[in-house]
Design an enzyme around this catalytic site. Structure first.
Site, PDB file in Angstrom:
ATOM      1  CG  ASP A   8      84.085 -35.638 -45.225  1.00  0.00           C
ATOM      2  OD1 ASP A   8      84.577 -35.251 -46.302  1.00  0.00           O
ATOM      3  OD2 ASP A   8      82.874 -35.552 -44.966  1.00  0.00           O
ATOM      4  CB  CYS A  71      86.963 -33.884 -47.494  1.00  0.00           C
ATOM      5  SG  CYS A  71      86.167 -32.293 -47.802  1.00  0.00           S
ATOM      6  CD  GLU A 156      75.621 -33.069 -44.940  1.00  0.00           C
ATOM      7  OE1 GLU A 156      75.207 -32.146 -44.216  1.00  0.00           O
ATOM      8  OE2 GLU A 156      76.797 -33.488 -44.927  1.00  0.00           O
ATOM      9  CB  CYS A 190      81.010 -34.553 -54.086  1.00  0.00           C
ATOM     10  SG  CYS A 190      80.321 -34.169 -52.449  1.00  0.00           S
ATOM     11  CG  HIS A 192      77.774 -35.548 -49.234  1.00  0.00           C
ATOM     12  ND1 HIS A 192      78.998 -35.139 -48.771  1.00  0.00           N
ATOM     13  CD2 HIS A 192      76.883 -35.288 -48.232  1.00  0.00           C
ATOM     14  CE1 HIS A 192      78.867 -34.649 -47.546  1.00  0.00           C
ATOM     15  NE2 HIS A 192      77.598 -34.736 -47.190  1.00  0.00           N
TER      16      HIS A 192
END
Length: 274
Positions: A8, A71, A156, A190, A192
């Site tokens: 990733d 990813c 993040e 995604c 995340h």
């Protein structure tokens, strides 16, 4: 023989890796995050390809015969080129898989209205990978995309439940739903975004399904290994995991646990392009 490689651009792939480990705990794994060059989402196709290819080759050098690009940006911008241009040049059997196809090939099982929404980074949206791939499997499905440029930096930075994050999540969800009142399934495209799942769910009507990729990718990988014994026999089964980052290992460890669900120890890989 060697471990399965998981790649990733940073931390997000750990949400996919977590589900792969739950589904297939018997294999050995190496995870590599290219944190030194994140984000990938805003970079050109050529740059993402160059970075991804280099990291894949690093995993090959660690004896990985099978690498999963956990990813969406790398899967959208680099996977096809690596599969078609680079893998045929390998002296040994090497395979590279992505996260887009495992999602798109089953999406038709989840939607009744045949109107599907995609929440993704600007790079993934611009690539049109999801509409193109979904159309291959389900020509009758209409796909609506919404770019969410601020969601990754918010995640993040640990801003998971702040009023500011709620504002931007609600804004992008509403923009997606405004494209079609018939959307009944939304894909978090995604890696995340699963960390924002409760917040996203809060702003979606109850009748709309919300899919994360981790479980779909894990199920697809299990099926792939069963259908390809020539690859499966090259994957060692010791149940071990190793983590590497192209950036500072201590910094990676500090945040990685949030995505992986438990603390980890990481090493550093620095012999990559700047």
């Amino acid at each position: 023989m060697g471990p399965i490689g998981i790649f990733d651009s940073g931390y997000g792939g750990l949400t996919v890796f977590r589900e792969i480990m739950r589904k297939l705990p018997q294999y050995d794994y190496v995870y590599l995050g290219d944190n030194a060059r994140v984000p990938y989402g805003t970079r050109s196709f050529d740059t993402v390809y160059a970075y991804t290819k280099e990291c894949v080759e690093k995993l090959f050098a660690m004896d990985c015969h099978l690498v999963v690009l956990a990813c969406n940006t790398a899967s959208a911008k680099a996977l096809r080129t690596i599969q078609q241009r680079d893998l045929p040049k390998q002296a040994e059997l090497r395979k590279v898989l992505g996260v887009i196809r495992p999602t798109t090939e089953v999406i038709g099982h989840y939607t009744e209205t045949r109107h599907v929404g995609i929440l993704a980074t600007p790079g993934t949206v611009k690539s049109m990978s999801y509409p193109i791939e979904i159309r291959k499997f389900y020509p009758d499905i209409s796909v609506f995309q919404q770019a969410c440029p601020l969601w990754v930096p918010l995640v993040e930075n640990g801003e998971l439940d702040t009023p500011g994050t709620a504002y931007f999540v609600e804004r992008e969800v509403n923009r997606l739903l405004q494209q079609s009142p018939r959307i009944d399934t939304v894909v978090l495209a995604c890696t995340h975004y699963p960390l924002l799942y409760p917040l996203i769910r809060q702003f979606l009507p109850e009748h709309i399904g919300l899919l994360s990729q981790g479980e779909l990718v894990a199920a697809s990988l299990a099926d792939y290994l069963e259908r390809h014994p020539e690859v499966q026999k090259l994957c060692t089964t010791g149940g071990s995991t190793r983590f590497y980052t192209t950036d500072n290992a201590a910094g990676f460890e500090e945040r990685a646990g949030i995505f992986y669900g438990q603390p980890i120890q990481a090493g550093e890989v620095t012999a990559l392009l700047t």
